[in-house]
Write an enzyme that holds these catalytic residues in place. Structure first.
Site, short mmCIF file in Angstrom:
data_model
loop_
_atom_site.label_atom_id
_atom_site.label_comp_id
_atom_site.label_asym_id
_atom_site.label_seq_id
_atom_site.Cartn_x
_atom_site.Cartn_y
_atom_site.Cartn_z
N HIS A 149 5.38 13.23 15.08
CA HIS A 149 4.16 12.83 14.36
C HIS A 149 4.03 13.68 13.11
O HIS A 149 4.41 14.84 13.10
CB HIS A 149 2.92 13.04 15.25
CG HIS A 149 1.71 12.30 14.76
ND1 HIS A 149 0.84 12.84 13.85
CD2 HIS A 149 1.25 11.06 15.05
CE1 HIS A 149 -0.12 11.96 13.61
NE2 HIS A 149 0.10 10.87 14.32
N GLU B 40 1.68 6.15 20.30
CA GLU B 40 2.35 4.84 20.40
C GLU B 40 3.12 4.71 21.70
O GLU B 40 3.32 3.61 22.21
CB GLU B 40 3.33 4.65 19.25
CG GLU B 40 2.75 4.81 17.86
CD GLU B 40 2.06 3.57 17.38
OE1 GLU B 40 2.05 2.58 18.12
OE2 GLU B 40 1.52 3.60 16.26
N1 ACO Z 1 13.41 10.79 17.36
C1 ACO Z 1 14.45 11.56 16.99
N2 ACO Z 1 14.39 12.47 16.00
C2 ACO Z 1 13.23 12.60 15.35
C3 ACO Z 1 12.10 11.82 15.69
C4 ACO Z 1 12.22 10.91 16.74
N3 ACO Z 1 11.20 10.15 17.12
N4 ACO Z 1 11.08 12.15 14.87
C5 ACO Z 1 11.55 13.10 14.03
N5 ACO Z 1 12.84 13.36 14.32
C6 ACO Z 1 13.69 14.32 13.66
C7 ACO Z 1 14.19 13.76 12.34
O1 ACO Z 1 15.41 13.08 12.51
C8 ACO Z 1 14.33 15.00 11.51
O2 ACO Z 1 15.54 15.63 11.86
P1 ACO Z 1 16.52 16.22 10.72
O3 ACO Z 1 15.68 17.26 10.02
O4 ACO Z 1 17.67 16.74 11.50
O5 ACO Z 1 16.83 15.05 9.84
C9 ACO Z 1 13.21 15.90 12.00
O6 ACO Z 1 12.90 15.47 13.32
C10 ACO Z 1 11.95 15.79 11.13
O7 ACO Z 1 11.62 14.42 10.95
P2 ACO Z 1 10.68 13.86 9.78
O8 ACO Z 1 10.98 12.42 9.56
O9 ACO Z 1 10.72 14.77 8.61
O10 ACO Z 1 9.24 14.01 10.41
P3 ACO Z 1 7.95 13.29 9.87
O11 ACO Z 1 6.81 14.17 10.15
O12 ACO Z 1 8.11 12.83 8.48
O13 ACO Z 1 7.92 11.96 10.77
C11 ACO Z 1 7.40 10.27 12.23
C12 ACO Z 1 6.96 11.61 11.64
C13 ACO Z 1 7.61 9.24 11.12
C14 ACO Z 1 6.32 9.77 13.18
C15 ACO Z 1 8.73 10.48 13.00
O14 ACO Z 1 8.55 11.47 13.99
C16 ACO Z 1 9.27 9.20 13.60
O15 ACO Z 1 9.96 8.46 12.91
N6 ACO Z 1 8.98 8.91 14.90
C17 ACO Z 1 9.41 7.70 15.53
C18 ACO Z 1 8.51 6.51 15.18
C19 ACO Z 1 7.13 6.60 15.81
O16 ACO Z 1 6.97 6.99 16.96
N7 ACO Z 1 6.09 6.21 15.03
C20 ACO Z 1 4.70 6.26 15.48
C21 ACO Z 1 3.99 7.47 14.94
S1 ACO Z 1 2.35 7.69 15.58
C22 ACO Z 1 1.38 6.69 14.67
O17 ACO Z 1 1.75 6.19 13.65
C23 ACO Z 1 -0.03 6.36 15.14
#
Ligand code: ACO
Length: 374
Positions: A260, A315
């Site tokens: 998140h 979610e």
């Molecule tokens: N699964 C695997 N790896 C992940 C996940 C995940 N769900 N989320 C983050 N990471 C990893 C990324 O690959 C990244 O790794 P890296 O640095 O080696 O490339 C690191 O963690 C940081 O990720 P970011 O994308 O910078 O984190 P950000 O805060 O921008 O993203 C987000 C948040 C978009 C929710 C992300 O965690 C994600 O894509 N999750 C999956 C989709 C999801 O569940 N969406 C619903 C969110 S809740 C809502 O909207 C109400």
């Protein structure tokens, strides 16, 4: 100040510019506090977990609108005006439920006298009519007639009744009610900001919510619970969870329902939803599977990303809850919008009570003043 522009031209000095308004405080609110570090979400000071344990969606909506806590507050769904039914009947059966809901609220607004300033009564009426409209659309596209509200039921069981044509069992209705509570409000997100911008022009509450739904429809906002359902289907059964999680991450894919932007701790909305789902007397298969996959996913994500806390987000449990109460994935986003009606309309009331037209500046990056070509 002048800067070489034609004599006498006043130009603004440099102003801070923040793409996406990130870090910009654009409103004051007493409605909710989101503390991502501690994993805390408060509505008017009350913890989300306590509200789920002791309240219902109507009680929480009333708290947001009025500031008063009345655990027994009753809010049944309301009749859909004929003009809205005519509009819904005119839509193609392939229309997206979010488009149908947005249309329904727009038409509803045209049938009401929504004077300025907006009132809690207007908020109540919009929130009570919307589930009936979405249920009507879901039935019409299946070739079935809409069902009138059962005024003895509160809003969430009433929605399920109008959708399915029979009363849901109390445990099922309770789980969906918990989902509505955790979805009701979440600070100045994009759709809520859109609602406040529209309200700031002294437009009406139906226009504000119609605009908010337009903002929530975008994939960057409405979330991805339907994708969580798809991933759980892929896992199939708990004994495949470990292999599926590792293979998915090895392919560089993300696990839906984890991580998140704001929460570093376990999302308190996911915790509350999981607790309510687990308290169901007959635990459905989807819940056992979701818990098994979550346990593995948290362990493997911690292994692969020791530097970054990647925890369960709302979610993750929203998906199996929505699926478990019998909603098809294409209704998930519109059901989230129904839940958020309480927050949107509460922000409309809050904005109007201390209104200032929201009108930020844009930094001009086009050509400087010039003559038209000959
Ligand atoms: N699964 C695997 N790896 C992940 C996940 C995940 N769900 N989320 C983050 N990471 C990893 C990324 O690959 C990244 O790794 P890296 O640095 O080696 O490339 C690191 O963690 C940081 O990720 P970011 O994308 O910078 O984190 P950000 O805060 O921008 O993203 C987000 C948040 C978009 C929710 C992300 O965690 C994600 O894509 N999750 C999956 C989709 C999801 O569940 N969406 C619903 C969110 S809740 C809502 O909207 C109400």
């Amino acid at each position: 100040m002048t800067d070489g522009s034609p004599a006498g031209t006043i130009v603004a000095g440099p102003k801070p510019y923040s793409p996406g308004l990130e870090g910009v405080v654009a409103a004051e609110t007493a409605l909710s506090l989101v503390d991502g570090e501690r994993g805390v979400l408060l509505y008017r000071g009350y913890r989300i977990g306590d509200l789920v344990d002791h309240g219902t969606y109507p009680a929480v909506a009333n708290l947001l609108w009025t500031g008063d806590w009345d655990a027994g507050h009753h809010l049944p769904t309301a009749l859909v005006p004929e003009a809205v039914l005519v509009a819904l009947r005119g839509l193609p059966t392939t229309a997206k439920p979010m488009d149908a809901l947005r249309t329904a609220i727009s038409v509803w607004g045209a049938t009401q006298t929504l004077e300025w300033p907006p009132t809690a009564e207007q908020a109540r009426a919009l929130t009570a009519f919307s589930p009936s409209a979405l249920a009507a659309f879901a039935r019409l596209r299946r070739g079935e007639d809409p069902i009138e509200p059962d005024l003895g039921l509160d809003l969430v069981p009433g929605f399920l009744y109008q959708l399915n044509g029979e009363r849901a069992d109390p445990a099922t209705a309770r789980v969906l009610d918990a989902y509505f509570i955790v979805g009701a409000e979440h600070g100045l997100n994009a759709s809520t900001f859109a609602a406040r911008v529209i309200t700031s022009t002294r437009s009406d509450i139906a226009s504000a919510v119609t605009g908010a739904i337009g903002a929530m429809k975008g994939p960057l906002h409405g979330g991805a619970p339907a994708e969580v359902v798809e991933q759980l289907h892929q896992v199939g059964s708990p004994e495949h969870a470990e292999q599926w999680v590792r293979e998915t991450l090895d392919r560089g894919e993300r696990l839906m329902g984890f991580g998140h932007r704001v929460y570093r701790a376990y999302d308190p909305r996911a915790a509350a939803l999981r607790r309510v789902a687990e308290s169901m007397e007959h635990k459905p298969d989807w819940l056992e599977l979701a818990i098994a996959v979550e346990d593995v996913a948290l362990r493997v994500l911690a292994e692969r990303h020791p530097e970054r806390a990647l925890k369960t987000n709302v979610e993750y449990y929203a998906a199996p809850v929505l699926m478990g109460v019998g909603l098809t994935p294409d209704l998930f986003a519109a059901t989230f919008a129904l839940a958020r009606n309480a927050g949107w309309t509460a922000h409309v009331l809050e904005q109007s009570a201390a209104n200032r037209l929201i009108r930020p500046d844009a930094r001009y990056i086009g050509p400087s003043e010039r003559d038209l070509p000959e």
